[in-house]
Structure formats: C-alpha cells, structure tokens
Design an enzyme around this catalytic site. Structure first.
Site, PDB file in Angstrom:
ATOM      1  N   SER A 333      21.886  -1.850  16.917  1.00 26.75           N
ATOM      2  CA  SER A 333      20.917  -2.674  15.914  1.00 26.75           C
ATOM      3  C   SER A 333      21.110  -1.680  14.355  1.00 26.75           C
ATOM      4  O   SER A 333      21.326  -0.566  14.421  1.00 26.75           O
ATOM      5  CB  SER A 333      19.459  -2.288  16.438  1.00 26.75           C
ATOM      6  OG  SER A 333      19.312  -2.916  17.400  1.00 26.75           O
ATOM      7  N   HIS A 447      11.728  -3.270  18.204  1.00 25.48           N
ATOM      8  CA  HIS A 447      12.273  -3.085  19.363  1.00 25.48           C
ATOM      9  C   HIS A 447      11.333  -2.170  20.351  1.00 25.48           C
ATOM     10  O   HIS A 447      11.016  -2.151  21.446  1.00 25.48           O
ATOM     11  CB  HIS A 447      13.503  -2.485  19.498  1.00 25.48           C
ATOM     12  CG  HIS A 447      14.675  -3.611  19.110  1.00 25.48           C
ATOM     13  ND1 HIS A 447      15.015  -4.641  20.003  1.00 25.48           N
ATOM     14  CD2 HIS A 447      15.561  -3.419  18.198  1.00 25.48           C
ATOM     15  CE1 HIS A 447      16.018  -5.139  19.525  1.00 25.48           C
ATOM     16  NE2 HIS A 447      16.300  -4.661  18.222  1.00 25.48           N
TER      17      HIS A 447
END
Lengths: 513, 513
Positions: A333, A447
């Site tokens: 990410s 997340h």
C-alpha cells in the site's frame, strides 16, 4: 498467459498510452457540462424538485425531469438547487415540538413502566400503543422533508447514480460553505447511502479480459493507485496470476462502485515494480500470497462509505475457498500522507527555532516545550555529510531542502543518508500519529479499521514520481490474519490500538498496551 | 414452439403431475424443522442475539450463529426469541426523554428562526449546529435498540432471507398476540424491508426454459394463482407467446422475490382456459395484447411490501420498447374475496330476517335500516324457478344453499339463473365495497393502487374448483393505460375513486364523481 503472434498494428494499439498524462491521470472529467442555451434554468429544476416532493406519491415523471435538469446544470445552478433543498425542505420543527409535548405528557402519565410486553397489565395496552405510535410519528417528523424526495429518487431508474452525483457536488460545496444545514443534508444522505449500498445489495464480479470494453474502459479511467499505462498493462492485470474483483449494484449496471486488484505471488512483494512489471507471473499453483495492490472507488459521491471493507472480506473468503495454497493475505500500500506530514513537521520546527533565535533566551522555556528532535544525532551527521553545500543551515533545514525536490532519489549518497531517518519517521507516522484517535494516514486507517496489522515497511518500493513525492518511495505491507481480523478491528476502533509485527520494532519502541 | 420427437419415457415425465394435490398445492412446506436433540435451545439463540447486539460493531460470527440457531428452532422457540427482541431491545425511553428536554430548551432559546440557511445570522451557526446534531441524536434514540441488530443482519450473507423468515414468523405470532410492542417490531422491520428492497436494488430477469432447474422448481412451487400441472404446462408458460419475469435481489440469489406470467395474445382473453390450454399460441408478431395472468410472491415475510407495482411497471416499459405491436396491457385476474363477501352478506340478511320474524312488527323500523334487497325482483323469480325443491325458503336462502356447493356449475338451469345476479353483485363488490377507503378485494386493491382501471368482468372465466369457490367462476380484466397510470393511481390513493370502463355500467349505475 497464452501468447500468440500479434499483428503489428494491434501491437501498436496495445502499447499505446492510455492517458495523455501518465503522472497524474486523475478521475475522468467531471460530469458538469458546458453551458448550452437549450438547458433548463436552475429555477425550472427547482420547480421539478417541488413537484417531486409535493405529490402525494412522488410522480416519476417529475423525478425524471428533475434528474435530467440537474445533470445539465452548471456548478452554480447545482449549488442553487442544493441550497434550496436544505432551505425549503428542512425538518418541520413546529410539528416536532408539538409531537414532543404530546409525547412527554403521555410518557409522564403512564409510560414509565414500559417496556413491558411480558409484564404488561391488562388495560395498559392502549397507552403503550399510543406511545409506540407517537414514537414512530416522531421518528418521521424528525426527518427533514427532503427525505421523501431522496427515497423516491433512489427507487427511480438511474436515481442512485444521480444521488451519488448530488453528494459529490455537496461535498464540493461544503468545502466552501460548511453551514450546519448543508452538513445535516450530507449526514442524512450519507446515512441513506450506507443503507442502500448495504453489502447485501452488492454483487461481487471477477473482472476479466472477457468483459465488455465499456467496463474495462472504466477500470482504466478509475484506477486511482497505479495508473494503467496501456492495453498490455491492463491485460496483464486481468491475466494469469492476477485477479480483479468489482462490487456492482443493480441500479448502476456496467460500472463497479469499487474494485480491487490482486497479485498471486510466492511471497509478499516488497516493491510495486515486481508486482506491475515482473515477467513471467508466478504459476498460480505455487502462489502462497494474495497481494492486494490497488483498491479504487469510482464514485466520489460515496466518499466515507466503507465498501472496501466488505469487498476485502468477500475476496478473502472467496480466495480461501478456491485456492487452498494461498495462506497470506497482504497488501502493498501507498502511504499517501507521509511526506506532507513530515514536511509540515519540519517547517514547524524550523519556525520554532527562528522564533527562539529572535526572542533570545527569554522565552526559551515556553517555546522549547514544542521543540522536538526530529532527527537522531547519527542521522543528523549522515545528512550533514551527504550534502555538498551546507551554508550554515541546520540539519532539518537541509532535510527540508532535499525532500522538496524528488531529485535525491538519483543520488546514492543522499538516498543512503535518508534511508534510516525516513524509515524510522515513517514507522512513527504510521503507528503513532493520530487524528481523533485514528491513524492520521487515510490508507492506514482504512486497513486498520478493517482488522489488518502493519507487517513491514519497504524502502524504495515505489520509485514513481508520485511514490517519491507522497511517501519518499516507501510502501507498507498490511497483513490480514484470518484468525485476528475481528479482534484487531474491534481493538483499533475501540482504543486506537495499532497492531504491528515485530519487524517494526527496529524503527520504533513497542508501545505499552 | 419447435416440436420434435420426444422419447416415450421423457413424455411420461413431462406429463407427470407436479403436485400431489392439484387443487390446493399451497406454498412449500414451512421451514420450521422437526425437533432434533442436537439443535440449540432458545436460550442459546438468545445469547447469540445478545452477543450480536452488544458488540461495538456486531460480530459476524455471532450473527451467523444466531441465524443458524434461529432457523433450527421450532415455533415455540422462535416466538420466545421474538418476544425477547421486543422486551429487551425496545426504544431507550429514558434517553429519549432526556434528549427531548434538551432539545426543547435549545429550540425555545434560539431555534425559532430556523430553518435559515440563506438568512442565517453570523454567530447563530453554533445553535443551528447544535439543533441539527440533537435532531440526529433524537432520530437515533427513537429507534428501538434492535435496529442495530436488524441492520447488521441485513448486511450479513443470507441475512435478508433470515429477516424475511423472521417477519413471516412475526406475522404468524401477531395473529395470536397483537401486542403494541410486537406490532411496533413489525412496523419497524417492514419499514426497513421496504428500503432494502427498493426497486433500485432489484434486477429484472426473464425466466426461460434455459434457466437452471433449481430456479424453475421454485416457479412451480410458488405459482400461487394457477398451479403448474406438469413440465409441459411449465414449458408452455416459458415458451413462444409467453413470458415470465422475476424480480431478484443480490442477497437472495437463484430465487425470485416475485414473478409475473404474461401471455401475448391477439386480444384480451376472457377465460383462463384459453390462456393456459389453447394451442397453438398466437404468433408473436400478431400479438396486440400483453395479458398478465399470474403474479406470485415467494416470501410470506414480505407481505404488504408492494414489489408487484414496480415489477409491472418495468415489464410494461420493457414490452413497450421491445414489441411495438403490443398496445394493450391487461390482466385476467381472480376475485379472491367475492364469494366470501357475498356469502357473509347473505348470511347477515337471513339473520336479520329471522330476528324480524321473532320480534314481530315491534322493532321493524330498527332492523329494517340494515335490511337490503340483495336480489332484484326478476333475479329472485329466476332463482325461484330454477330450484326444484323450494321448501318455503326465501330466495336469498336458496341462493345461499346453491352457492355453498360448487355443483351448480354443472346445471345449465342454475348457471343461467345465477349469471345475471352474480355478475351484477360482482361489479358492485369490485367497484363499491371498500375497507378504509380502499377496494375490499385484495387483488382489485393491488391493481387499482398501481393505476389500472376495471375493464370487464367475465362469466365462467375460471371453471376450476378454486375459481368457482372463490368468485363463482368470474374473472376480471384490469387494464393499464400508459397515459393514465399515474393519474389513476393518484386519484385512487387520494379519494378511493375506482376507474371503470363503460362496459361495467350494464351491471351498475355509474357513480357521481
């Protein structure tokens, strides 16, 4: 991937750039049209709004006309409609007060013993009944009058899409005029969108090279994390060793609301280059890791509605079922807020140092409360040694200068000097920096609230211009451990606790928890 | 329909009866299972309910366990859960009263001028903001605590189906215990189901012989109007000159929530026999009428949620677009409440006559207020003449005797005598008999509220046992005229006005409107 001879002209097409500007492709052009003499005025669109709201049962013809009219208005016209929506169709407060007075008197008279289905006395059924009825009436009266319009619009073909456009326009307007009434409209609309877009109403579809071009075109247009360069790039992301899943709503056909790209790998990737460009892909039977390397939502008007959480959950469930060899569910990410945070931190410390210098020693105690050592002594030394012209600047001033351009990546000396402080500060940014108790970084917050933990941060993981500018080229692996997802999500949402793997401890001290 | 040689064994299969009892196939067996020593107790299911509601963010594992547990409970266990839902998770009334007191004081202090986005004074933003915040808080507090559980269950895979089962159980329980708290649960759950099952979330699918057997099996099981007799019957309903459309929700895959059967005909049919059994079908290019001859919903728990309205609208839109020759959209509908209404009317008049006879002339004035002449003099004479043994009975007693058995259909004399009074009374029943301002007949109310008009009533249109018992064999054509649908729906919903074609005037006087 099966390979066959591609005719030369097709090969050119496949390699052709898909965006005029690869660095910042941005979302597709806003649907606000150019003015056209034939388009309706804001006043006529207001009229159709009025007609939609006032009919006993909103007439679908009026809703259609409103919808077409609104779409053809320019920004000013649309804002006029939004303001009229909150000004003319607000909560009917006089009615609310009347109902409250009635409710209070009934509740005071005999409602104290409620609830009491089991223990309800004979004869008290009448007052209980009245209480429930009044509560229902109050719930309805407390809704703004535009609630009926929003519900009817949602039931209309194309209505959900229009409501997403309205919310996107509203978010733009709120940036300039954060009035309580407009905020209330946003809150109400968002609440309704969350209900309408419940995961129960969404369909998961694996997007492949066999899908219609009109759908694939949208994937190219909306990919927000790693722009798709050409058809070869797109085909690769949908081919062997890769998956792309979209979440679709029946009311918005042919267009995912959100989609996720997955690479099936032997192990968790540490750089985006190996995911996007390494060839050939891992044979799928050897894949141990499903790496989520991009999640993009397509509707700016659905901002703040966490569809990604459910999408991730369903994709993990599906892969667990279909591919028993896959044991690791991880992301690679971006850290979109890291550089911005670091640069503002540096600027603040430089400012404090200036103020101290001006005031001399008098106010030292006061300002030094806010002073902190961003760099460790050995980091300061390395930066100092790596820079050719110091010009009497402090190390944090030097660091600021270096980071303001992306050129430092090209110098081995500068990169080597920056690696240690940037990784350490990045680990701190991800695990410690909070806003209202949640991670400051938006992707981290996404997340972590979904139940992931921070597994590892990777140096020089995204060397694109955007990657260097946003996060100094660092990327992070979040990992979803099936057995911990619910527990981690709850503890993060409850106490803000960020779960990290021990590999992060080389950069930061573990926190007392 | 393409015809080819069918092997003999297959021919037997195709003709085999699909229902053990063709007369009253009824819905598929209730999902309430037989008791099993391994099934959980109601107490443990209550525990999972508690766990689902109390977690900060409801844990999907607890919801799953609740769901499985609830499904395996017997009727008594399920009722215990429903009672516990309303008793333990009701509206938090103490909190509601606190918030109301706060709201009233703020609203009294400065909220009177609201709404006022345009005219809002500088500085009053704070109190406006507080007011909106409190209204939102109140809306939330006024929701029963089970609201969170219902929302979370809907978001869960399989949750929507479970909620439909819960509502079906609740409707059963309300039949025996109509307590205000249970009614409030039903009202709340219904309100949420209406939102979740918004037409925007539903997909229209044409069901054909190419669909999976698991889906076709459901069509056979749920066809509620004209039972499907065998595979030939089913194949015919899905073949040339016929259409079947279902409304599907992503959360309940492979099973329509409601489906409609359409016959493409040269003209509006006047009997169900010609629709179901006439061979060969009209060539589709010659069809001028789309006849809706059956609408069945599959989920008893969705009772009162008008999905049929949107289904009809979409099917009409689709046929209008795809088949330009089709100009007439009509139904051939049962009149399920006609005989029941007529028999109770007869019984009441017979009772009144008895009372009058007992009391002599004393109270004549009082009871005759309620007396009415159900039959016209010439109808009385025809019935009198058609019956062999009169035994001193009045004509309405004779009519009652005749109608109580279905045997009169087999006698030409009785049929001829009944035709005129039954058609006249049926026209009256459909157009004049109301309950809370709406048509007493449920099917009539359904089509009238959707914007249809009554076109024609047809004698001996359904000679099945069920058709004779429910409506004396009469069926009705409702017609949807595209240009009048919205207007008719609004006037019916507003004033109860029933639009009829002039063909009805032979049975009844037109009403002053």
């Amino acid at each position: 991937m099966t390979r066959y001879q591609t005719p030369k002209s097709l090969a050119v097409l496949l390699r052709a750039r898909m965006h005029p500007d690869l660095v910042a492709p941005g979302p597709p052009p806003s649907p606000v049209p150019a003015p056209d003499p034939a388009t309706p005025s804001a006043a006529s669109v207001r009229h159709w709004l009025q007609a939609s709201v006032s009919a006993a049962s909103p007439a679908s013809a009026a809703l259609d006309r409103f919808s077409n009219g609104y779409r053809s208005l320019d920004r000013g016209g649309r804002r006029e409609i939004l303001r009229s929506l909150v000004a003319d169709y607000d909560v009917p407060r006089a009615r609310v007060r009347d109902l409250m007075r009635q409710y209070m008197s009934v509740a005071a008279a005999g409602g104290e013993e409620l609830p009491g289905v089991a223990g309800e006395e004979e004869g008290s059924g009448g007052s209980a009944s009245a209480l429930y009825r009044m509560e229902r009436g109050l719930r309805e009266a407390l809704r703004p009058k535009y609630a009926v319009f929003l519900e009817a619009m949602n039931a209309q073909p194309g209505g959900l899409k229009l409501l997403a456009i309205i919310r996107a326009d509203l978010l733009g307007l709120l940036g300039e005029d954060n009035s309580p009434a407009l905020r209330a409209l946003d809150g109400y609309l968002k609440e309704k969108l969350v209900t309408w877009l419940s995961p129960a109403a969404l369909t998961l579809h694996q997007i492949t090279w066999d899908d219609p071009a009109s759908l694939l075109e949208k994937i190219v247009a909306y990919e927000a994390v790693h722009p798709i360069r050409n058809l070869i790039d797109l085909k690769r992301r949908l081919g062997v060793g890769r998956r792309c899943f979209g979440y679709f709503h029946p009311a918005i056909p042919g267009e995912p609301l959100i989609f996720i790209e997955v690479a099936l790998l032997k192990d968790t990737a540490t750089s985006i280059q190996e995911v996007l460009w390494d060839d050939p892909p891992t044979p799928e039977c050897e894949a141990r890791c499903a790496l989520f390397y991009s999640i993009s939502s397509t509707q700016p008007g659905l901002s703040g509605i966490n569809l990604g959480k459910f999408l991730l959950k369903r994709v993990i469930d599906m892969l667990t079922r279909d591919m028993s060899s896959v044991q690791i569910f991880a992301t690679l990410s971006p850290i979109p807020g890291f550089m911005q945070w670091l640069l503002s931190k540096l600027a603040y410390q430089i400012k404090l140092a200036e103020v101290e210098l001006q005031d001399g020693n008098l106010s030292e105690g006061a300002s030094s409360t806010f002073r902190e050592s961003i760099l460790l002594p050995e980091e300061e030394r390395m930066i100092h040694d790596a820079v050719e012209q110091v010009d009497g600047k402090s190390e944090i001033e030097l660091l600021q200068d270096i980071l303001k351009s992306s050129q430092w990546v090209k110098s081995d000396k500068l990169s080597a000097a920056l690696k240690s402080p940037l990784l350490r500060l990045c680990a701190r940014y991800l695990t410690r920096e909070k806003k209202r108790g949640k991670a400051l970084d938006s992707v981290a917050n996404f997340h972590l609230q979904n139940g992931a933990m921070i597994e590892r941060i990777n140096w020089m993981a995204d060397q694109s211009e955007k990657g260097i500018q946003q996060s100094g080229g660092i990327m992070v692996n979040y990992v979803y451990r099936l057995e911990n997802i619910e527990e981690y999500a709850l503890s993060y949402l409850g106490t803000g606790l960020v779960h990290t793997s021990p590999s992060l401890f080389q950069y930061i001290e573990p926190m007392d928890t």
